[in-house]
Design a protein around this motif. Structure first.
Motif, PDB file in Angstrom:
ATOM      1  N   TYR A   1      -0.463  18.707   2.409  1.00 23.32           N
ATOM      2  CA  TYR A   1      -0.658  18.246   1.043  1.00 23.32           C
ATOM      3  C   TYR A   1      -0.461  16.736   0.927  1.00 23.32           C
ATOM      4  O   TYR A   1      -1.287  16.027   0.325  1.00 23.32           O
ATOM      5  N   LEU A   2       0.626  16.234   1.499  1.00 22.67           N
ATOM      6  CA  LEU A   2       0.931  14.806   1.376  1.00 22.67           C
ATOM      7  C   LEU A   2      -0.151  13.947   2.026  1.00 22.67           C
ATOM      8  O   LEU A   2      -0.428  12.831   1.558  1.00 22.67           O
ATOM      9  N   GLU A   3      -0.766  14.435   3.071  1.00 25.26           N
ATOM     10  CA  GLU A   3      -1.811  13.665   3.743  1.00 25.26           C
ATOM     11  C   GLU A   3      -3.067  13.525   2.885  1.00 25.26           C
ATOM     12  O   GLU A   3      -3.933  12.695   3.176  1.00 25.26           O
ATOM     13  N   THR A   4      -3.160  14.301   1.803  1.00 21.51           N
ATOM     14  CA  THR A   4      -4.300  14.157   0.892  1.00 21.51           C
ATOM     15  C   THR A   4      -4.053  13.109  -0.182  1.00 21.51           C
ATOM     16  O   THR A   4      -4.983  12.762  -0.917  1.00 21.51           O
ATOM     17  N   ARG A   5      -2.827  12.589  -0.272  1.00 22.11           N
ATOM     18  CA  ARG A   5      -2.467  11.643  -1.323  1.00 22.11           C
ATOM     19  C   ARG A   5      -2.658  10.203  -0.846  1.00 22.11           C
ATOM     20  O   ARG A   5      -2.171   9.827   0.229  1.00 22.11           O
ATOM     21  N   ASP A   6      -3.324   9.391  -1.670  1.00 22.85           N
ATOM     22  CA  ASP A   6      -3.566   7.998  -1.310  1.00 22.85           C
ATOM     23  C   ASP A   6      -2.301   7.152  -1.328  1.00 22.85           C
ATOM     24  O   ASP A   6      -2.277   6.070  -0.732  1.00 22.85           O
ATOM     25  N   ASP A   7      -1.250   7.625  -2.049  1.00 20.29           N
ATOM     26  CA  ASP A   7      -0.037   6.825  -2.187  1.00 20.29           C
ATOM     27  C   ASP A   7       0.981   7.098  -1.089  1.00 20.29           C
ATOM     28  O   ASP A   7       2.090   6.569  -1.115  1.00 20.29           O
ATOM     29  N   VAL A   8       0.628   7.910  -0.099  1.00 24.28           N
ATOM     30  CA  VAL A   8       1.562   8.305   0.966  1.00 24.28           C
ATOM     31  C   VAL A   8       1.139   7.696   2.292  1.00 24.28           C
ATOM     32  O   VAL A   8      -0.039   7.748   2.678  1.00 24.28           O
ATOM     33  N   ASP A   9       2.108   7.140   3.004  1.00 27.16           N
ATOM     34  CA  ASP A   9       1.899   6.694   4.387  1.00 27.16           C
ATOM     35  C   ASP A   9       2.089   7.911   5.294  1.00 27.16           C
ATOM     36  O   ASP A   9       3.218   8.375   5.470  1.00 27.16           O
ATOM     37  N   PRO A  10       1.033   8.458   5.873  1.00 27.22           N
ATOM     38  CA  PRO A  10       1.167   9.704   6.631  1.00 27.22           C
ATOM     39  C   PRO A  10       1.976   9.567   7.917  1.00 27.22           C
ATOM     40  O   PRO A  10       2.383  10.583   8.492  1.00 27.22           O
ATOM     41  N   THR A  11       2.240   8.345   8.350  1.00 28.53           N
ATOM     42  CA  THR A  11       3.055   8.155   9.553  1.00 28.53           C
ATOM     43  C   THR A  11       4.542   8.114   9.236  1.00 28.53           C
ATOM     44  O   THR A  11       5.368   8.069  10.151  1.00 28.53           O
TER      45      THR A  11
ATOM     46  N   GLY B   1       0.801  -1.216   0.000  1.00 31.32           N
ATOM     47  CA  GLY B   1       0.000   0.000   0.000  1.00 31.32           C
ATOM     48  C   GLY B   1       0.833   1.264   0.000  1.00 31.32           C
ATOM     49  O   GLY B   1       1.902   1.308  -0.617  1.00 31.32           O
ATOM     50  N   PRO B   2       0.379   2.319   0.686  1.00 31.21           N
ATOM     51  CA  PRO B   2       1.063   3.616   0.669  1.00 31.21           C
ATOM     52  C   PRO B   2       2.514   3.508   1.125  1.00 31.21           C
ATOM     53  O   PRO B   2       2.856   2.662   1.964  1.00 31.21           O
ATOM     54  N   VAL B   3       3.350   4.389   0.572  1.00 26.93           N
ATOM     55  CA  VAL B   3       4.786   4.326   0.848  1.00 26.93           C
ATOM     56  C   VAL B   3       5.241   5.561   1.612  1.00 26.93           C
ATOM     57  O   VAL B   3       4.555   6.587   1.647  1.00 26.93           O
ATOM     58  N   PRO B   4       6.432   5.485   2.223  1.00 27.86           N
ATOM     59  CA  PRO B   4       7.001   6.673   2.877  1.00 27.86           C
ATOM     60  C   PRO B   4       7.361   7.733   1.846  1.00 27.86           C
ATOM     61  O   PRO B   4       7.496   7.444   0.652  1.00 27.86           O
TER      62      PRO B   4
END
Length: 401
Positions: free
Chosen positions: A216-226, A149-152
């Protein structure tokens, strides 16, 4: 450092940067040969000549790229466009802020980058980070999708005189993507497109930029927000730690050059102590920060430091610095490390003359320094995921403390 123009640090630094960011020695040598006499006149004189001969090289490469694309050699054409952008942004960086051609030259750099992405790197796209009532221009290199799933992602901040184009042609974003980590390369206020085309000037509280990027990054499905980290080189070695001290959603931070007290460095430069990064230096500095009077600015710059700030960093913190950095004293790397007492994993990596990477931001051996940082970021993200974070204090002791 390889000095193409002996005795002219600023011009040689620029050439070395282009070479270590994908430039080819034959092309750069052909462009630089006519400049040897001009380089002896000092760092400020002759920068128009520098732009002229490098633009000639760029024109030649663009013509080649167009022929390659027409012949169906699309990847090679894209790579040629990227190399042309590398050369043009190198020459643009050398011009005074008041140059009548600087803005149009930079716009051409943007066009060359778009051709490079279209033909050779579709994983990189232009994005806009919402900021106040405008946006921060950025490039986003997306790591390959994984089954997990989402990546760093790593946010990347500029220094005093670089741009998101410099960040893209460096080894960093491609190596991050190869390790499964995306990169957001941002022209923050005072740099690149944000300064040149939008008039956004720099500020002390860089955490505002980091907050905008994380939002901005937290709106992207491809990003792990942690797992959102931040790296900044040169003056970014001030901006990034400052931001991480106050934007607590960041998972880790890297100072690629420990710019712990940039204000003090400016007072040293007034006395001609140490080297400066670009020609027409004070004109450039006032442009970046939006000031008109040097005396007033120097007093303002006294507040651009990390004393009382890095103590607030509570995430893993890497400081990478060259032992022969002629712009930012090595003592500031030790100061940042010593004060980062609340980081759960602080590490100081000093690059030596023997191994290379000893100059400012390791530009003399850029791939070597970049590889160490990308490996550290990858390992630290993994440790954060597994809960096995290891302290870097012992490693720092073995590497120059």
């Amino acid at each position: 450092m390889f000095e193409y123009f002996p005795g002219n640090y600023v011009w040689s630094f620029a050439v070395t940067g282009a070479l270590n960011s994908g430039g080819l020695i034959d092309e750069i040598d052909r462009a630089c040969r006519p400049l040897r006499e001009a380089a002896t006149r000092g760092e400020d004189a002759g920068t128009e000549d520098f732009l002229a001969v490098w633009t000639g090289l760029v024109d030649q490469l663009v013509a080649q790229a167009q022929e390659m694309e027409a012949a169906g050699r699309t990847r090679t054409a894209g790579q040629t466009y990227a190399r042309a952008a590398n050369y043009l942004i190198t020459a643009e960086r050398m011009q005074p802020a008041s140059s009548p051609v600087r803005r149009d030259t930079y716009r051409r750099c943007l066009e060359l980058m778009e051709h490079a992405f279209r033909l050779a790197d579709p994983a990189t796209t232009r994005v806009a980070v919402p900021f106040r009532d405008t946006t921060l221009p950025a490039y986003y290199t997306q790591a390959p999708a994984t089954a997990d799933g989402p990546v760093p992602v790593m946010i990347m901040f500029n220094g005093l005189d670089s741009t998101k184009e410099h960040m893209y042609v460096s080894p960093f974003p491609a190596e991050m993507a190869a390790r499964g980590i995306s990169t957001l390369m941002v022209d923050t206020p005072g740099t690149g497109e944000a300064l040149r085309l939008q008039g956004l000037t720099s500020q002390i509280d860089s955490e505002e930029w980091a907050t905008a990027c994380v939002d901005y990054l937290e709106t992207r499905d491809d990003v792990d927000p942690t797992r959102i980290g931040l790296v900044g080189w040169s003056l970014g070695g001030y901006y990034a730690p400052r931001a991480a001290a106050f934007e607590k959603r960041l998972a880790l931070v890297v100072a690629w050059g420990a710019n712990h007290n940039w204000g003090a460095v400016q007072r040293r430069r007034l006395e001609r102590e140490g080297e400066r990064p670009v020609p027409h230096y004070w004109e450039h500095v006032l442009w970046v920060w939006g000031h008109e009077d040097l005396d007033t600015f120097i007093d303002f710059a006294d507040d651009v430091h990390l004393d009382g700030v890095v103590e607030k960093i509570t995430v893993p913190f890497l400081i990478a610095h060259g032992e022969n950095d002629r712009q930012i004293p090595l003592e500031y790397a030790h100061r940042s490390y010593d004060q980062a007492v609340n980081s759960p994993k602080r590490e100081l990596r000093i690059f030596t003359r023997d191994e290379g990477g000893a100059e400012h931001i390791g530009l003399d051996h850029f791939p070597h320094v970049s590889a160490f940082i990308t490996d550290w970021v990858t390992r630290t993200f993994q440790e954060l995921t597994t809960g096995s974070l290891t302290s870097g204090k012992e490693a720092a002791g073995a590497l120059g403390r």
